[in-house]
Design a protein around this motif. Structure first.
Motif, PDB file in Angstrom:
ATOM      1  N   ASP A  18     -44.687  15.174  44.642  1.00 20.64           N
ATOM      2  CA  ASP A  18     -45.413  14.176  45.444  1.00 20.64           C
ATOM      3  C   ASP A  18     -45.950  14.798  46.723  1.00 20.64           C
ATOM      4  O   ASP A  18     -47.063  14.489  47.150  1.00 20.64           O
ATOM      5  N   ASP A  19     -45.164  15.677  47.345  1.00 20.38           N
ATOM      6  CA  ASP A  19     -45.618  16.332  48.583  1.00 20.38           C
ATOM      7  C   ASP A  19     -46.874  17.153  48.338  1.00 20.38           C
ATOM      8  O   ASP A  19     -47.803  17.134  49.143  1.00 20.38           O
ATOM      9  N   LEU A  20     -46.911  17.863  47.226  1.00 16.49           N
ATOM     10  CA  LEU A  20     -48.091  18.653  46.897  1.00 16.49           C
ATOM     11  C   LEU A  20     -49.305  17.744  46.698  1.00 16.49           C
ATOM     12  O   LEU A  20     -50.394  18.040  47.181  1.00 16.49           O
ATOM     13  N   GLN A  21     -49.115  16.640  46.018  1.00 12.32           N
ATOM     14  CA  GLN A  21     -50.228  15.714  45.793  1.00 12.32           C
ATOM     15  C   GLN A  21     -50.747  15.143  47.104  1.00 12.32           C
ATOM     16  O   GLN A  21     -51.946  14.962  47.269  1.00 12.32           O
ATOM     17  N   GLN A  22     -49.858  14.875  48.039  1.00 17.00           N
ATOM     18  CA  GLN A  22     -50.273  14.346  49.337  1.00 17.00           C
ATOM     19  C   GLN A  22     -50.911  15.418  50.212  1.00 17.00           C
ATOM     20  O   GLN A  22     -51.718  15.127  51.084  1.00 17.00           O
ATOM     21  N   ASP A  23     -50.547  16.658  49.951  1.00 17.17           N
ATOM     22  CA  ASP A  23     -50.969  17.783  50.770  1.00 17.17           C
ATOM     23  C   ASP A  23     -52.390  18.261  50.454  1.00 17.17           C
ATOM     24  O   ASP A  23     -53.011  18.930  51.257  1.00 17.17           O
ATOM     25  N   TRP A  24     -52.901  17.932  49.270  1.00 17.35           N
ATOM     26  CA  TRP A  24     -54.197  18.463  48.844  1.00 17.35           C
ATOM     27  C   TRP A  24     -55.202  17.335  48.663  1.00 17.35           C
ATOM     28  O   TRP A  24     -54.922  16.352  47.995  1.00 17.35           O
ATOM     29  N   ASN A  25     -56.371  17.510  49.245  1.00 19.16           N
ATOM     30  CA  ASN A  25     -57.463  16.553  49.073  1.00 19.16           C
ATOM     31  C   ASN A  25     -58.653  17.266  48.446  1.00 19.16           C
ATOM     32  O   ASN A  25     -59.168  18.233  49.016  1.00 19.16           O
ATOM     33  N   TRP A  26     -59.060  16.786  47.296  1.00 18.83           N
ATOM     34  CA  TRP A  26     -60.220  17.355  46.631  1.00 18.83           C
ATOM     35  C   TRP A  26     -61.481  16.923  47.369  1.00 18.83           C
ATOM     36  O   TRP A  26     -61.634  15.761  47.740  1.00 18.83           O
ATOM     37  N   SER A  27     -62.392  17.850  47.569  1.00 25.92           N
ATOM     38  CA  SER A  27     -63.608  17.545  48.326  1.00 25.92           C
ATOM     39  C   SER A  27     -64.681  16.882  47.463  1.00 25.92           C
ATOM     40  O   SER A  27     -65.564  16.216  47.989  1.00 25.92           O
ATOM     41  N   LEU A  28     -64.603  17.082  46.152  1.00 27.16           N
ATOM     42  CA  LEU A  28     -65.596  16.519  45.238  1.00 27.16           C
ATOM     43  C   LEU A  28     -64.914  15.754  44.117  1.00 27.16           C
ATOM     44  O   LEU A  28     -63.778  16.056  43.748  1.00 27.16           O
ATOM     45  N   ARG A  29     -65.625  14.809  43.578  1.00 24.26           N
ATOM     46  CA  ARG A  29     -65.087  14.059  42.449  1.00 24.26           C
ATOM     47  C   ARG A  29     -64.892  14.980  41.240  1.00 24.26           C
ATOM     48  O   ARG A  29     -63.925  14.853  40.495  1.00 24.26           O
ATOM     49  N   TYR A  30     -65.853  15.888  41.023  1.00 28.57           N
ATOM     50  CA  TYR A  30     -65.773  16.887  39.959  1.00 28.57           C
ATOM     51  C   TYR A  30     -65.831  18.258  40.624  1.00 28.57           C
ATOM     52  O   TYR A  30     -66.904  18.796  40.878  1.00 28.57           O
ATOM     53  N   SER A  31     -64.671  18.812  40.893  1.00 24.64           N
ATOM     54  CA  SER A  31     -64.580  20.028  41.710  1.00 24.64           C
ATOM     55  C   SER A  31     -65.207  21.237  41.040  1.00 24.64           C
ATOM     56  O   SER A  31     -65.182  21.390  39.819  1.00 24.64           O
ATOM     57  N   GLU A  32     -65.705  22.107  41.898  1.00 28.18           N
ATOM     58  CA  GLU A  32     -66.291  23.368  41.445  1.00 28.18           C
ATOM     59  C   GLU A  32     -65.211  24.442  41.376  1.00 28.18           C
ATOM     60  O   GLU A  32     -64.148  24.319  41.977  1.00 28.18           O
ATOM     61  N   GLN A  33     -65.543  25.514  40.671  1.00 25.44           N
ATOM     62  CA  GLN A  33     -64.591  26.599  40.422  1.00 25.44           C
ATOM     63  C   GLN A  33     -63.930  27.134  41.691  1.00 25.44           C
ATOM     64  O   GLN A  33     -62.707  27.305  41.702  1.00 25.44           O
ATOM     65  N   PRO A  34     -64.652  27.402  42.766  1.00 24.23           N
ATOM     66  CA  PRO A  34     -63.971  27.965  43.941  1.00 24.23           C
ATOM     67  C   PRO A  34     -62.869  27.055  44.497  1.00 24.23           C
ATOM     68  O   PRO A  34     -61.813  27.540  44.912  1.00 24.23           O
ATOM     69  N   GLU A  35     -63.096  25.749  44.470  1.00 24.92           N
ATOM     70  CA  GLU A  35     -62.075  24.841  44.994  1.00 24.92           C
ATOM     71  C   GLU A  35     -60.872  24.769  44.059  1.00 24.92           C
ATOM     72  O   GLU A  35     -59.725  24.714  44.520  1.00 24.92           O
ATOM     73  N   ILE A  36     -61.099  24.788  42.762  1.00 22.94           N
ATOM     74  CA  ILE A  36     -59.989  24.772  41.811  1.00 22.94           C
ATOM     75  C   ILE A  36     -59.148  26.037  41.984  1.00 22.94           C
ATOM     76  O   ILE A  36     -57.918  25.992  41.996  1.00 22.94           O
ATOM     77  N   LEU A  37     -59.821  27.149  42.175  1.00 20.78           N
ATOM     78  CA  LEU A  37     -59.114  28.411  42.405  1.00 20.78           C
ATOM     79  C   LEU A  37     -58.330  28.365  43.719  1.00 20.78           C
ATOM     80  O   LEU A  37     -57.185  28.838  43.784  1.00 20.78           O
ATOM     81  N   ARG A  38     -58.904  27.776  44.758  1.00 19.36           N
ATOM     82  CA  ARG A  38     -58.167  27.623  46.034  1.00 19.36           C
ATOM     83  C   ARG A  38     -56.930  26.744  45.844  1.00 19.36           C
ATOM     84  O   ARG A  38     -55.867  27.016  46.402  1.00 19.36           O
ATOM     85  N   TYR A  39     -57.075  25.689  45.067  1.00 20.80           N
ATOM     86  CA  TYR A  39     -55.940  24.810  44.793  1.00 20.80           C
ATOM     87  C   TYR A  39     -54.818  25.592  44.107  1.00 20.80           C
ATOM     88  O   TYR A  39     -53.645  25.512  44.505  1.00 20.80           O
ATOM     89  N   LEU A  40     -55.159  26.345  43.065  1.00 23.04           N
ATOM     90  CA  LEU A  40     -54.138  27.115  42.356  1.00 23.04           C
ATOM     91  C   LEU A  40     -53.493  28.161  43.256  1.00 23.04           C
ATOM     92  O   LEU A  40     -52.283  28.388  43.183  1.00 23.04           O
ATOM     93  N   SER A  41     -54.270  28.770  44.113  1.00 25.06           N
ATOM     94  CA  SER A  41     -53.719  29.724  45.080  1.00 25.06           C
ATOM     95  C   SER A  41     -52.769  29.019  46.046  1.00 25.06           C
ATOM     96  O   SER A  41     -51.697  29.541  46.375  1.00 25.06           O
ATOM     97  N   HIS A  42     -53.149  27.829  46.482  1.00 27.26           N
ATOM     98  CA  HIS A  42     -52.300  27.028  47.368  1.00 27.26           C
ATOM     99  C   HIS A  42     -50.963  26.717  46.681  1.00 27.26           C
ATOM    100  O   HIS A  42     -49.893  26.844  47.297  1.00 27.26           O
ATOM    101  N   VAL A  43     -51.021  26.329  45.420  1.00 31.43           N
ATOM    102  CA  VAL A  43     -49.799  26.023  44.670  1.00 31.43           C
ATOM    103  C   VAL A  43     -48.938  27.276  44.542  1.00 31.43           C
ATOM    104  O   VAL A  43     -47.718  27.227  44.751  1.00 31.43           O
ATOM    105  N   ALA A  44     -49.567  28.401  44.220  1.00 32.64           N
ATOM    106  CA  ALA A  44     -48.813  29.655  44.086  1.00 32.64           C
ATOM    107  C   ALA A  44     -48.119  30.023  45.389  1.00 32.64           C
ATOM    108  O   ALA A  44     -46.963  30.455  45.386  1.00 32.64           O
TER     109      ALA A  44
END
Length: 151
Positions: free
Chosen positions: A72-98
């Motif tokens: 839940d903390d991770l879900q609250q911690d990340w806000n997607w900037s687009l409704r259908y995210s582009e590759q760079p943002e998805i990659l940033r998200y995965l890096s954030h999770v890692a």
């Protein structure tokens, strides 16, 4: 039977891949106390989102579907900037999770698996990376990979 008891594997589970599934497997297994070694062909996390860097690459479903639901903390911690995210943002998200869950410490990056074999006598897998080093393990998680193995 004595041989089986004597040989301890290098880890309990080998995970192949650092995409969404591989990263989740590493997180879940390590949080359960398993010793995990993971192999990844790329230089960092991301799986298909690491490799697909063509202009316009984006998800075809709403971005929140790409959020892990195990925290839940991770879900609250990340806000997607687009409704259908582009590759760079998805990659940033995965890096954030890692980073947040210290997943990279379990990975051998730039090291695709080149060979796997199962020893019926010891009941262990031997998994070898492109660097020539190998590890033994009881289990291999390779759901999202294509790999020829001897078993």
């Amino acid at each position: 039977m004595a041989d089986k008891e004597m040989q301890e594997p290098d880890c309990e589970v080998v995970v192949i891949g650092a995409g969404f599934a591989g990263m989740y497997a590493v997180h879940k297994l390590t949080s359960m106390g398993f010793k995990v070694i993971a192999f990844e062909k790329g230089k960092d996390v991301g799986g298909v989102w690491y490799w697909n860097r063509y202009p316009g690459a984006r998800c075809d479903c709403e971005s929140y579907y790409y959020s892990y639901s195990f925290s839940d903390d991770l879900q609250q911690d990340w806000n997607w900037s687009l409704r259908y995210s582009e590759q760079p943002e998805i990659l940033r998200y995965l890096s954030h999770v890692a980073d947040r869950f210290a997943l990279r410490q379990h990975y051998r990056f730039s090291n695709p698996v080149t060979r796997m074999s199962f020893d019926d006598r010891t009941q262990l897998w031997t998994v070898q990376g492109s660097d020539g080093a190998s590890v033994t393990t009881r289990f291999v998680d390779r759901k999202s990979t294509r790999l020829n193995s001897s078993h």
